[in-house]
Design a protein around this motif. Structure first.
Motif, PDB file in Angstrom:
ATOM      1  N   GLY A  67      24.856  24.911   4.457  1.00  0.00           N
ATOM      2  CA  GLY A  67      23.929  25.654   5.716  1.00  0.00           C
ATOM      3  C   GLY A  67      21.851  24.983   4.996  1.00  0.00           C
ATOM      4  O   GLY A  67      21.189  26.237   5.436  1.00  0.00           O
ATOM      5  N   THR A  68      22.117  24.253   5.388  1.00  0.00           N
ATOM      6  CA  THR A  68      21.058  23.561   4.432  1.00  0.00           C
ATOM      7  C   THR A  68      19.593  23.909   6.027  1.00  0.00           C
ATOM      8  O   THR A  68      20.631  22.829   6.622  1.00  0.00           O
ATOM      9  CB  THR A  68      20.331  22.004   3.932  1.00  0.00           C
ATOM     10  N   PRO A  69      18.953  24.060   6.342  1.00  0.00           N
ATOM     11  CA  PRO A  69      18.277  24.308   7.237  1.00  0.00           C
ATOM     12  C   PRO A  69      18.054  22.364   7.605  1.00  0.00           C
ATOM     13  O   PRO A  69      17.321  22.230   6.989  1.00  0.00           O
ATOM     14  CB  PRO A  69      16.784  25.421   7.147  1.00  0.00           C
ATOM     15  N   GLY A  70      17.973  22.135   9.371  1.00  0.00           N
ATOM     16  CA  GLY A  70      16.618  20.706   9.840  1.00  0.00           C
ATOM     17  C   GLY A  70      17.133  21.115  11.223  1.00  0.00           C
ATOM     18  O   GLY A  70      17.013  22.071  11.478  1.00  0.00           O
ATOM     19  N   PRO A  71      16.590  19.838  12.199  1.00  0.00           N
ATOM     20  CA  PRO A  71      16.094  20.119  12.501  1.00  0.00           C
ATOM     21  C   PRO A  71      17.872  19.926  13.228  1.00  0.00           C
ATOM     22  O   PRO A  71      18.614  19.552  13.013  1.00  0.00           O
ATOM     23  CB  PRO A  71      15.412  18.970  13.065  1.00  0.00           C
ATOM     24  N   LEU A  72      17.137  19.686  15.425  1.00  0.00           N
ATOM     25  CA  LEU A  72      18.989  19.088  16.052  1.00  0.00           C
ATOM     26  C   LEU A  72      19.264  18.402  15.287  1.00  0.00           C
ATOM     27  O   LEU A  72      18.526  17.036  14.728  1.00  0.00           O
ATOM     28  CB  LEU A  72      17.915  18.833  17.592  1.00  0.00           C
ATOM     29  N   LEU A  73      20.238  17.896  15.363  1.00  0.00           N
ATOM     30  CA  LEU A  73      21.120  17.243  15.229  1.00  0.00           C
ATOM     31  C   LEU A  73      21.416  15.893  15.894  1.00  0.00           C
ATOM     32  O   LEU A  73      21.315  14.569  15.454  1.00  0.00           O
ATOM     33  CB  LEU A  73      22.707  17.260  14.548  1.00  0.00           C
ATOM     34  N   TRP A 128      11.234  21.120  14.301  1.00  0.00           N
ATOM     35  CA  TRP A 128      11.598  22.128  13.375  1.00  0.00           C
ATOM     36  C   TRP A 128      13.176  22.572  13.055  1.00  0.00           C
ATOM     37  O   TRP A 128      13.652  21.926  13.241  1.00  0.00           O
ATOM     38  CB  TRP A 128      11.474  24.172  14.362  1.00  0.00           C
ATOM     39  N   ASP A 129      13.025  23.576  11.646  1.00  0.00           N
ATOM     40  CA  ASP A 129      13.762  23.332  11.532  1.00  0.00           C
ATOM     41  C   ASP A 129      15.108  25.033  12.081  1.00  0.00           C
ATOM     42  O   ASP A 129      14.854  26.522  12.064  1.00  0.00           O
ATOM     43  CB  ASP A 129      14.977  23.495  10.087  1.00  0.00           C
ATOM     44  N   VAL A 130      16.168  24.278  12.434  1.00  0.00           N
ATOM     45  CA  VAL A 130      17.225  25.315  13.849  1.00  0.00           C
ATOM     46  C   VAL A 130      18.535  25.688  13.506  1.00  0.00           C
ATOM     47  O   VAL A 130      18.670  26.806  14.030  1.00  0.00           O
ATOM     48  CB  VAL A 130      16.868  25.703  14.778  1.00  0.00           C
ATOM     49  N   MET A 131      19.017  24.491  12.516  1.00  0.00           N
ATOM     50  CA  MET A 131      20.663  24.875  12.621  1.00  0.00           C
ATOM     51  C   MET A 131      20.394  24.041  11.432  1.00  0.00           C
ATOM     52  O   MET A 131      20.326  23.154  10.272  1.00  0.00           O
ATOM     53  CB  MET A 131      20.762  24.299  13.585  1.00  0.00           C
ATOM     54  N   PRO A 132      22.033  24.767  10.452  1.00  0.00           N
ATOM     55  CA  PRO A 132      22.843  24.221   9.171  1.00  0.00           C
ATOM     56  C   PRO A 132      23.336  22.346   9.747  1.00  0.00           C
ATOM     57  O   PRO A 132      23.516  22.148  10.534  1.00  0.00           O
ATOM     58  CB  PRO A 132      23.451  24.805   9.091  1.00  0.00           C
ATOM     59  N   LEU A 133      22.767  21.659   8.801  1.00  0.00           N
ATOM     60  CA  LEU A 133      22.611  20.207   8.543  1.00  0.00           C
ATOM     61  C   LEU A 133      23.931  19.790   7.426  1.00  0.00           C
ATOM     62  O   LEU A 133      24.399  18.817   8.055  1.00  0.00           O
ATOM     63  CB  LEU A 133      21.947  19.414   7.710  1.00  0.00           C
ATOM     64  N   ASP A 134      24.682  21.272   6.872  1.00  0.00           N
ATOM     65  CA  ASP A 134      25.681  20.663   5.995  1.00  0.00           C
ATOM     66  C   ASP A 134      26.875  22.041   6.344  1.00  0.00           C
ATOM     67  O   ASP A 134      26.016  23.061   6.255  1.00  0.00           O
ATOM     68  CB  ASP A 134      25.336  20.282   4.623  1.00  0.00           C
TER      69      ASP A 134
END
Length: 232
Positions: A190-196, A181-187
């Protein structure tokens, strides 16, 4: 960490016997008709060591180190959803003439089944919105990626409102990875993405602040898809 206002949304995801998310159309469910989600620490007290001389004097003492076993999870909810109960307990859904879920069976405890729990709680404060315009608020996000031994508790139906109680216990390790799932920003945009980063092999829960909005509750299963499924 900011102040927590109140719990908002919960998502459960079916995982296999190794804690891996199971991809497919009927392996996720999102809901908000719940009262509380308790995450109670299960800790075994360590054994203290004491060296006492014959005359009664204590020559040495070492405090035992407690062992953290995980969290005992207790979910109190109102919505008698066959989909939620099936994912969390492994007990079968009862279908109506039109193929729609109308109930569930209470059977033996399915100790080989498992599920992940995600909780979003609203945040208090004047700075909950990102200054760069990304996102629509902030939430505290809780993830317990591997919960087992899901079981429904006692049910009393009478003149007052009835609650269902689901209990389970977390396990460490597993193979949730970065999740489906997409749960946090990747950049910074604010692009949504999975856990880093995946959780550690001895970890049971992850908690952080995110401005990626929680999923919308629904009345049916949601599909588990995404890059994790494409790679599996």
């Amino acid at each position: 960490m900011p102040l927590i206002a109140n719990a908002d949304v919960i998502r459960v995801t079916r995982v296999d016997g190794c804690g891996r998310p199971i991809c497919g159309e009927d392996n996720g469910y999102v809901f908000d008709c719940f009262a509380t989600l308790a995450m109670n620490s299960n800790v075994e007290d360590g054994e203290d060591l004491e060296y006492k001389a014959a005359n009664g004097r204590v020559c040495g003492f070492k405090r035992g180190c407690p062992s953290f076993r995980g969290f005992d999870v207790e979910l109190s909810f109102f919505d008698v959803s066959p989909q939620l109960i099936e994912i969390t307990t492994g007990n079968p859904v009862v279908f109506g003439y039109n193929g729609e879920p109308i109930g569930y069976d209470d059977c033996s405890i399915q100790c080989n089944s498992g599920f992940a729990v995600e909780l979003w709680a609203e945040v208090l404060g004047d700075d909950v919105c990102a200054t760069d315009g990304a996102g629509e608020g902030s939430w505290i996000y809780f993830l317990m990626p591997w919960v087992t031994n899901g079981m429904l508790g006692n049910l009393e139906v009478g003149s007052e409102a009835a609650n269902l109680t689901l209990t389970g216990a977390t396990r460490a390790g597993g193979a949730w990875g970065v999740g489906p799932w997409d749960v946090m920003p990747l950049d910074a945009a604010g692009t949504p993405g999975p856990l880093l980063t995946p959780m550690g092999s001895n970890c049971h829960r992850r908690t952080f602040v995110t401005n990626v909005a929680p999923p919308v509750p629904g009345a049916d299963y949601i599909p588990v898809t995404g890059d994790l499924c494409l790679a599996s």
